[in-house]
Scaffold this motif. Structure first.
Motif, PDB file in Angstrom:
ATOM      1  N   PHE A 145       0.878  -1.603  -0.364  1.00 17.72           N
ATOM      2  CA  PHE A 145       0.025   0.100   0.102  1.00 17.72           C
ATOM      3  C   PHE A 145       0.926   1.691   0.018  1.00 17.72           C
ATOM      4  O   PHE A 145       2.200   1.333   0.861  1.00 17.72           O
ATOM      5  N   ALA A 146       0.460   2.398  -0.915  1.00 18.26           N
ATOM      6  CA  ALA A 146       1.183   3.397  -0.338  1.00 18.26           C
ATOM      7  C   ALA A 146       0.051   4.702   0.231  1.00 18.26           C
ATOM      8  O   ALA A 146      -1.385   4.626  -0.580  1.00 18.26           O
ATOM      9  N   ALA A 147       0.813   5.479   0.958  1.00 22.22           N
ATOM     10  CA  ALA A 147      -1.015   5.970   1.850  1.00 22.22           C
ATOM     11  C   ALA A 147      -0.097   7.667   1.897  1.00 22.22           C
ATOM     12  O   ALA A 147      -0.373   7.878   3.355  1.00 22.22           O
ATOM     13  N   GLY A 148       1.200   7.858   1.312  1.00 17.08           N
ATOM     14  CA  GLY A 148       1.715   9.136   2.084  1.00 17.08           C
ATOM     15  C   GLY A 148       3.302   8.638   2.239  1.00 17.08           C
ATOM     16  O   GLY A 148       3.621   7.631   2.403  1.00 17.08           O
ATOM     17  N   CYS A 149       3.929   9.690   3.191  1.00 18.26           N
ATOM     18  CA  CYS A 149       4.997   9.120   4.433  1.00 18.26           C
ATOM     19  C   CYS A 149       5.052   7.847   4.873  1.00 18.26           C
ATOM     20  O   CYS A 149       4.187   7.458   5.643  1.00 18.26           O
ATOM     21  N   PHE A 150       5.968   7.258   3.899  1.00 17.53           N
ATOM     22  CA  PHE A 150       5.590   5.707   4.307  1.00 17.53           C
ATOM     23  C   PHE A 150       6.259   5.192   5.892  1.00 17.53           C
ATOM     24  O   PHE A 150       5.440   4.496   6.606  1.00 17.53           O
ATOM     25  N   TRP A 151       6.699   6.039   6.640  1.00 14.61           N
ATOM     26  CA  TRP A 151       7.049   6.280   7.682  1.00 14.61           C
ATOM     27  C   TRP A 151       5.486   6.406   8.571  1.00 14.61           C
ATOM     28  O   TRP A 151       4.827   5.231   9.905  1.00 14.61           O
ATOM     29  N   GLY A 152       4.352   6.899   8.565  1.00 15.31           N
ATOM     30  CA  GLY A 152       3.300   6.337   9.344  1.00 15.31           C
ATOM     31  C   GLY A 152       2.763   5.547   8.945  1.00 15.31           C
ATOM     32  O   GLY A 152       1.955   4.241   9.438  1.00 15.31           O
ATOM     33  N   GLY A 174       9.454  12.324  15.704  1.00 19.22           N
ATOM     34  CA  GLY A 174       9.731  12.335  14.784  1.00 19.22           C
ATOM     35  C   GLY A 174       8.200  12.695  13.495  1.00 19.22           C
ATOM     36  O   GLY A 174       7.087  12.401  14.251  1.00 19.22           O
ATOM     37  N   TYR A 175       7.860  13.009  12.168  1.00 21.31           N
ATOM     38  CA  TYR A 175       7.417  13.267  12.073  1.00 21.31           C
ATOM     39  C   TYR A 175       6.360  12.429  11.814  1.00 21.31           C
ATOM     40  O   TYR A 175       6.097  11.646  11.362  1.00 21.31           O
ATOM     41  N   VAL A 176       5.384  12.895  11.464  1.00 22.92           N
ATOM     42  CA  VAL A 176       3.906  12.213  11.409  1.00 22.92           C
ATOM     43  C   VAL A 176       3.000  13.344  10.585  1.00 22.92           C
ATOM     44  O   VAL A 176       2.686  14.289  10.931  1.00 22.92           O
ATOM     45  N   CYS A 177       2.460  12.497   9.670  1.00 16.74           N
ATOM     46  CA  CYS A 177       1.340  13.865   8.635  1.00 16.74           C
ATOM     47  C   CYS A 177       0.492  13.511   8.991  1.00 16.74           C
ATOM     48  O   CYS A 177      -0.470  12.840   9.769  1.00 16.74           O
ATOM     49  N   ALA A 178       0.179  15.085   9.665  1.00 20.39           N
ATOM     50  CA  ALA A 178      -1.458  15.370   9.926  1.00 20.39           C
ATOM     51  C   ALA A 178      -2.422  14.348   9.106  1.00 20.39           C
ATOM     52  O   ALA A 178      -3.599  14.132  10.183  1.00 20.39           O
ATOM     53  N   SER A 179      -2.469  14.035   8.174  1.00 21.78           N
ATOM     54  CA  SER A 179      -3.647  13.133   7.507  1.00 21.78           C
ATOM     55  C   SER A 179      -3.359  11.322   8.101  1.00 21.78           C
ATOM     56  O   SER A 179      -4.767  10.609   7.716  1.00 21.78           O
TER      57      SER A 179
END
Length: 213
Positions: free
Chosen positions: A47-54, A197-202
């Motif tokens: 799956f791809a859903a934006g920043c892969f860390w989150g 660390g960075y977390v995408c708001a979505s």
């Protein structure tokens, strides 16, 4: 109340959580042929859903470890036309890759349908080439199926999620899984290694009702 000193001390963590760090560290583990073999009976889902860390972090939090059916979750790159892409190259938007997460799971404990439903709960599939403040083709929403049954389930769940949850706005691409490239080692388990660390708001689980089939 915070003193000025304590407030200033908290600022780096706060800023770090809002601003995605960028690094050009050398890539490790380039060869996808070296990937570990699947455990007996296991399947893969990508799956791809934006920043892969989150994305990786949310799947691990929700589905737990092997006792709950999730053997592993790796972050990497898929859907592009360049061999051995680096993070810097993918972030340029010129390789065509999406940041993605590849799951290895036990289908006797987790169904592929559950994974697809969760995918549509925790990110915004309506924004083309964007998640939160992250913009670019590498942040697109995508399901990369590994066989005909996964494709069937992905398309069915997408149709129902579009009708019942997202009001006809889903922009997620559904494509056969192409060559997978592991991301650099420092990206793996990033938010466990860097809890501030960075977390995408979505990236959060939305309290949506169960889909009606």
């Amino acid at each position: 109340m915070y003193s000025s000193a304590s407030f200033l001390g908290a600022m780096p963590s706060f800023i770090h959580r809002l601003a995605r760090p960028f690094t050009s560290s050398a890539r490790l583990s380039l060869n996808p042929s070296e990937a570990a073999a699947l455990p007996s009976g296991a399947q893969r889902a990508t799956f791809a859903a934006g920043c892969f860390w989150g994305v990786e972090h949310e799947f691990r939090k929700h589905f737990g470890g092997a006792e709950r059916g999730l053997y592993d979750a790796r972050v990497g790159y898929i859907g592009g036309d360049v061999s051995s892409p680096s993070y810097r190259a993918v972030c340029s938007g010129e390789t065509g890759h999406a940041e993605a997460t590849q799951l290895t799971f036990d289908p006797d404990k987790i169904t592929y349908r559950q994974l697809v439903e969760f995918f549509y709960r925790f990110h915004d599939p309506t924004t083309r080439d964007r998640q939160g403040n992250d913009r670019g083709t590498q942040y697109r929403s995508g399901i990369f199926f590994h066989d005909a049954e996964q494709e069937r389930v992905a398309r069915e769940v997408t149709r129902l999620a579009d009708e019942q949850w997202w009001h006809g706005k889903i922009a997620t691409e559904i494509l056969p899984a192409s060559q997978w490239w592991d991301a650099e080692d420092y990206h793996q388990l990033y938010l466990e290694k860097n809890p501030y660390g960075y977390v995408c708001a979505s990236h959060y689980v939305r309290p949506l009702p169960d889909l009606k089939y």
